[in-house]
Design a protein around this motif. Sequence first.
Motif, mmCIF file in Angstrom:
data_model
loop_
_atom_site.group_PDB
_atom_site.id
_atom_site.type_symbol
_atom_site.label_atom_id
_atom_site.label_comp_id
_atom_site.label_asym_id
_atom_site.label_seq_id
_atom_site.Cartn_x
_atom_site.Cartn_y
_atom_site.Cartn_z
ATOM 1 N N ARG A 137 -34.673 59.615 7.423
ATOM 2 C CA ARG A 137 -35.190 58.043 7.530
ATOM 3 C C ARG A 137 -34.323 57.185 6.514
ATOM 4 N NH1 ARG A 137 -36.638 57.052 2.277
ATOM 5 N NH2 ARG A 137 -36.669 58.888 0.708
ATOM 6 N N HIS A 138 -34.477 55.829 6.959
ATOM 7 C CA HIS A 138 -33.826 54.915 6.227
ATOM 8 C C HIS A 138 -34.157 55.067 4.777
ATOM 9 C CE1 HIS A 138 -32.757 51.038 4.875
ATOM 10 N NE2 HIS A 138 -31.924 50.710 5.742
ATOM 11 N N PRO A 139 -33.295 54.872 3.791
ATOM 12 C CA PRO A 139 -33.731 54.953 2.386
ATOM 13 C C PRO A 139 -34.776 53.989 1.784
ATOM 14 C CG PRO A 139 -31.288 54.628 2.670
ATOM 15 C CD PRO A 139 -31.904 54.535 3.951
ATOM 16 N N ARG A 140 -35.192 52.566 2.469
ATOM 17 C CA ARG A 140 -36.010 51.886 2.221
ATOM 18 C C ARG A 140 -37.333 52.275 2.753
ATOM 19 N NH1 ARG A 140 -33.772 45.908 1.359
ATOM 20 N NH2 ARG A 140 -32.117 46.454 -0.237
ATOM 21 N N HIS A 141 -37.412 53.322 3.673
ATOM 22 C CA HIS A 141 -38.590 53.583 4.244
ATOM 23 C C HIS A 141 -39.235 54.878 3.917
ATOM 24 C CE1 HIS A 141 -37.186 51.360 8.242
ATOM 25 N NE2 HIS A 141 -37.492 50.408 7.230
ATOM 26 N N TYR A 142 -40.508 54.944 3.861
ATOM 27 C CA TYR A 142 -41.409 56.274 3.553
ATOM 28 C C TYR A 142 -41.180 57.360 4.491
ATOM 29 C CZ TYR A 142 -44.034 52.821 0.787
ATOM 30 O OH TYR A 142 -44.404 52.001 -0.207
ATOM 31 N N LEU A 143 -41.086 57.129 5.796
ATOM 32 C CA LEU A 143 -40.655 58.253 6.587
ATOM 33 C C LEU A 143 -39.963 57.759 7.689
ATOM 34 C CD1 LEU A 143 -44.826 58.920 7.418
ATOM 35 C CD2 LEU A 143 -43.170 60.345 5.953
ATOM 36 N N CYS A 144 -39.501 58.943 8.688
ATOM 37 C CA CYS A 144 -38.578 58.423 9.706
ATOM 38 C C CYS A 144 -39.448 57.634 10.659
ATOM 39 C CB CYS A 144 -38.145 59.654 10.095
ATOM 40 S SG CYS A 144 -39.083 60.788 11.269
ATOM 41 N N TYR A 186 -26.234 55.538 4.608
ATOM 42 C CA TYR A 186 -26.771 56.920 3.950
ATOM 43 C C TYR A 186 -28.156 56.780 4.540
ATOM 44 C CZ TYR A 186 -28.568 60.096 0.667
ATOM 45 O OH TYR A 186 -29.199 61.111 0.117
ATOM 46 N N LYS A 187 -28.598 58.145 4.895
ATOM 47 C CA LYS A 187 -29.887 58.250 5.344
ATOM 48 C C LYS A 187 -30.541 59.397 4.383
ATOM 49 C CE LYS A 187 -29.780 56.456 10.042
ATOM 50 N NZ LYS A 187 -30.631 56.361 10.906
ATOM 51 N N SER A 188 -31.625 59.308 4.160
ATOM 52 C CA SER A 188 -32.581 60.314 3.337
ATOM 53 C C SER A 188 -33.252 61.158 4.178
ATOM 54 C CB SER A 188 -33.257 59.447 2.494
ATOM 55 O OG SER A 188 -32.777 58.594 1.538
ATOM 56 N N LYS A 189 -33.804 62.311 3.676
ATOM 57 C CA LYS A 189 -34.589 63.189 4.359
ATOM 58 C C LYS A 189 -36.005 62.577 4.619
ATOM 59 C CE LYS A 189 -36.092 67.874 4.657
ATOM 60 N NZ LYS A 189 -37.340 67.525 5.140
ATOM 61 N N CYS A 190 -36.501 62.740 5.678
ATOM 62 C CA CYS A 190 -38.006 62.476 5.945
ATOM 63 C C CYS A 190 -38.665 63.488 5.219
ATOM 64 C CB CYS A 190 -38.344 62.323 7.338
ATOM 65 S SG CYS A 190 -39.850 61.959 7.647
ATOM 66 N N PRO A 191 -39.728 63.373 4.336
ATOM 67 C CA PRO A 191 -40.617 64.231 3.893
ATOM 68 C C PRO A 191 -41.573 64.978 4.958
ATOM 69 C CG PRO A 191 -41.373 62.106 3.144
ATOM 70 C CD PRO A 191 -40.141 61.840 3.981
ATOM 71 N N ALA A 192 -41.760 64.605 5.831
ATOM 72 C CA ALA A 192 -42.715 64.927 7.087
ATOM 73 C C ALA A 192 -41.899 65.941 8.083
ATOM 74 C CB ALA A 192 -43.323 63.895 7.610
ATOM 75 N N CYS A 193 -40.684 65.993 8.133
ATOM 76 C CA CYS A 193 -40.168 66.587 9.315
ATOM 77 C C CYS A 193 -38.669 66.686 8.885
ATOM 78 C CB CYS A 193 -40.055 65.685 10.548
ATOM 79 S SG CYS A 193 -38.940 64.506 10.707
ATOM 80 N N PRO A 194 -37.827 67.555 9.541
ATOM 81 C CA PRO A 194 -36.338 67.689 9.210
ATOM 82 C C PRO A 194 -35.421 66.597 9.542
ATOM 83 C CG PRO A 194 -37.294 69.549 10.880
ATOM 84 C CD PRO A 194 -38.325 68.506 10.731
#
Length: 66
Positions: free
Chosen positions: A13-20, A2-10
Amino acid sequence: MYKSKCPACPGHRHPRHYLCRDCWDQLPGDTRNRLTRRDANAFLRLRQLHTALADRTPLAIIRVSR
C-alpha cells in the motif's frame, strides 16, 4: 517510492493509505467514508479496522463506528 505492506493481503500500500487499492475497494462504501473522516474518532475507527483484519473478517463485511 517506498511502499508498506497491506495489512489485509500480501500486497503493498501507499504509506499514507490504510490498505492497498484492491483491498480498499472491497470495503463497504460507508466503511470507506467513515475511515476517511478526520475527527476525534479517526484513531478509534482505524483501530476497529485493524481489529477486524486481525480477526480475519472478510473485507466486504467490515464495519466501523461513526
